[in-house]
Design a protein around this motif. Structure first.
Motif, short mmCIF file in Angstrom:
data_model
loop_
_atom_site.label_atom_id
_atom_site.label_comp_id
_atom_site.label_asym_id
_atom_site.label_seq_id
_atom_site.Cartn_x
_atom_site.Cartn_y
_atom_site.Cartn_z
N TRP A 158 49.69 9.71 36.46
CA TRP A 158 49.54 10.01 35.04
C TRP A 158 48.32 10.91 34.87
N ILE A 159 48.56 12.13 34.43
CA ILE A 159 47.52 13.18 34.40
C ILE A 159 47.24 13.58 32.96
N TYR A 160 45.96 13.64 32.61
CA TYR A 160 45.54 13.97 31.23
C TYR A 160 44.77 15.28 31.22
N SER A 161 45.09 16.13 30.23
CA SER A 161 44.35 17.38 30.03
C SER A 161 43.99 17.52 28.56
N HIS A 162 42.88 18.17 28.29
CA HIS A 162 42.47 18.41 26.90
C HIS A 162 43.56 19.15 26.13
N HIS A 163 44.24 20.08 26.81
CA HIS A 163 45.35 20.81 26.18
C HIS A 163 46.16 21.52 27.26
N ILE A 164 47.41 21.79 26.94
CA ILE A 164 48.28 22.60 27.79
C ILE A 164 49.03 23.56 26.88
N TYR A 165 48.72 24.87 26.97
CA TYR A 165 49.35 25.86 26.11
C TYR A 165 50.01 26.98 26.90
N ARG A 166 49.30 27.55 27.88
CA ARG A 166 49.70 28.83 28.47
C ARG A 166 51.07 28.75 29.14
N GLN A 167 51.90 29.75 28.85
CA GLN A 167 53.25 29.77 29.38
C GLN A 167 53.25 29.83 30.91
N GLU A 168 52.34 30.62 31.49
CA GLU A 168 52.32 30.75 32.95
C GLU A 168 51.90 29.44 33.61
N LEU A 169 51.03 28.67 32.94
CA LEU A 169 50.63 27.37 33.47
C LEU A 169 51.79 26.39 33.40
N ARG A 170 52.49 26.39 32.28
CA ARG A 170 53.65 25.50 32.12
C ARG A 170 54.72 25.83 33.17
N LYS A 171 54.92 27.13 33.39
CA LYS A 171 55.91 27.54 34.40
C LYS A 171 55.51 27.03 35.78
N LYS A 172 54.22 27.13 36.09
CA LYS A 172 53.73 26.66 37.38
C LYS A 172 53.96 25.16 37.54
N ILE A 173 53.73 24.40 36.47
CA ILE A 173 53.92 22.95 36.50
C ILE A 173 55.38 22.61 36.79
N SER A 274 56.79 2.38 29.71
CA SER A 274 55.43 2.82 30.06
C SER A 274 54.48 2.75 28.87
N GLY A 275 54.75 1.86 27.93
CA GLY A 275 53.89 1.76 26.75
C GLY A 275 52.45 1.44 27.08
N HIS A 276 52.23 0.70 28.18
CA HIS A 276 50.87 0.32 28.58
C HIS A 276 50.02 1.52 28.97
N ILE A 277 50.66 2.63 29.28
CA ILE A 277 49.92 3.81 29.72
C ILE A 277 49.15 4.46 28.56
N PHE A 278 49.60 4.25 27.33
CA PHE A 278 48.96 4.89 26.18
C PHE A 278 47.46 4.56 26.13
N GLN A 279 47.12 3.30 26.30
CA GLN A 279 45.72 2.90 26.25
C GLN A 279 44.94 3.47 27.43
N ILE A 280 45.57 3.58 28.58
CA ILE A 280 44.91 4.15 29.75
C ILE A 280 44.58 5.63 29.51
N LEU A 281 45.51 6.34 28.86
CA LEU A 281 45.31 7.78 28.63
C LEU A 281 44.30 8.06 27.54
N PHE A 282 44.37 7.28 26.44
CA PHE A 282 43.60 7.63 25.24
C PHE A 282 42.52 6.62 24.88
N GLY A 283 42.45 5.49 25.58
CA GLY A 283 41.39 4.52 25.34
C GLY A 283 41.60 3.64 24.13
N VAL A 284 42.77 3.73 23.50
CA VAL A 284 43.08 2.89 22.33
C VAL A 284 44.46 2.31 22.52
#
Length: 291
Positions: A158-173, A274-284
């Motif tokens: 489970w990977i967290y990023s501040h943001h994901i926008y760029r098309q070339e980055l999304r394509k790479k993913i 995977s509802g338990h992951i929400f708190q792990i990702l966002f702290g709430v």
């Protein structure tokens, strides 16, 4: 006299020209089509922002069997004054052999004179020294095939990023997930979340590749391992690799104000156990609306 970034970038372009002449065939030398033009634009106007670091891949044939070994190259702006980042990989190598190969490669490069161009030297070293590692890998495979088959393990990151926008980055993913037979999703926008599940070595290769060369504001928040009685496919929570967009604030498109509706995302997680992951990702703790 101190060497400037401009002088280093000029040397990098000279080395690329040399490598292109050495590897002229299609597929031998892979370079983003805007990589060289962006450096050339900077060299014409050095007052602007620095161009992206130069990144390319060279496909090498090793030995009489012409086993494929790929050399991944990332050049810091001050290369050759500072060492390049090099990584040799091959589908024919097990993880341990690949680690050993790269440890020896790094040791060889560090022994060279500082300030000299060294990618061509690295290419030759890989061609001359990969064969023993490839042979060891084949021997290990033959031995492993005679042993009792061990249970497979599903790995989920489970990977967290501040943001994901760029098309070339999304394509790479998406390209990387498909290549490595990983399922999961990429939540586009702000914040950005990626989940990948599959074999451990494939998940770890995905994690290394998407951060390459240097993705800031990204972290692996949680890892899950599940032992499979049969195929790991029976333990997957996702059937493919999905593109998620839960837009919260109007029809903005993919811009810096494109925030995610985390309530919809929580609902999606719960639908996939995977509802338990929400708190792990966002702290709430996540709570769904009564509406």
């Amino acid at each position: 006299m101190a060497v400037t970034v401009k002088e280093c970038l000029e040397l990098q372009l000279l080395e690329v020209e040399m490598l292109l002449s050495m590897f002229p065939k299609r597929g031998e030398f892979s370079l983003d089509e805007d990589a060289v033009p962006s450096i050339q634009r900077y060299l014409r106007n050095a007052d602007g922002a620095l161009p992206p670091q130069l990144e390319y891949r060279i496909s090498l044939d090793v030995g009489e069997a012409k086993e494929k070994v790929e050399l991944q190259v990332l050049l810091p702006h001050m290369y050759p004054q500072v060492a390049p980042q090099l990584f040799a990989r091959s589908d024919a190598l097990h993880r341990q052999q690949q680690l050993q190969l790269n440890t020896h490669l790094a040791s060889h490069i560090s022994s060279l004179d500082s300030g000299d161009l060294c990618v061509c030297e690295a290419v030759q070293w890989v061609k001359d020294n990969s064969l023993p590692f490839l042979d060891n890998s084949k021997t290990s495979s033959e031995c492993a095939s005679k042993e009792v088959r061990v249970k497979e393990m599903l790995h989920r990151m489970w990977i967290y990023s501040h943001h994901i926008y760029r098309q070339e980055l999304r394509k790479k993913i998406f390209d990387c997930a498909k290549k490595l037979n990983l399922t999961g999703f990429c939540l586009t926008g702000k914040p950005g979340v990626i989940c990948v599940e599959g074999l451990r070595e494939n998940c770890e290769e995905f994690w290394r590749d998407i951060r390459y060369p240097n993705w800031k504001h990204i972290s692996c928040k949680h890892v899950e391992n599940r032992e499979a009685e049969g195929s790991i496919d029976n333990l997957r929570l996702f059937h493919g690799f999905e593109d998620l967009q839960f837009q919260a604030h109007g029809d903005y498109g993919l811009r810096n104000d494109y925030h995610m509706d985390l309530g919809l995302f929580l609902e999606f997680l719960k639908q996939h156990q995977s509802g338990h992951i929400f708190q792990i990702l966002f702290g709430v703790e996540g709570k769904l609306s009564d509406n």
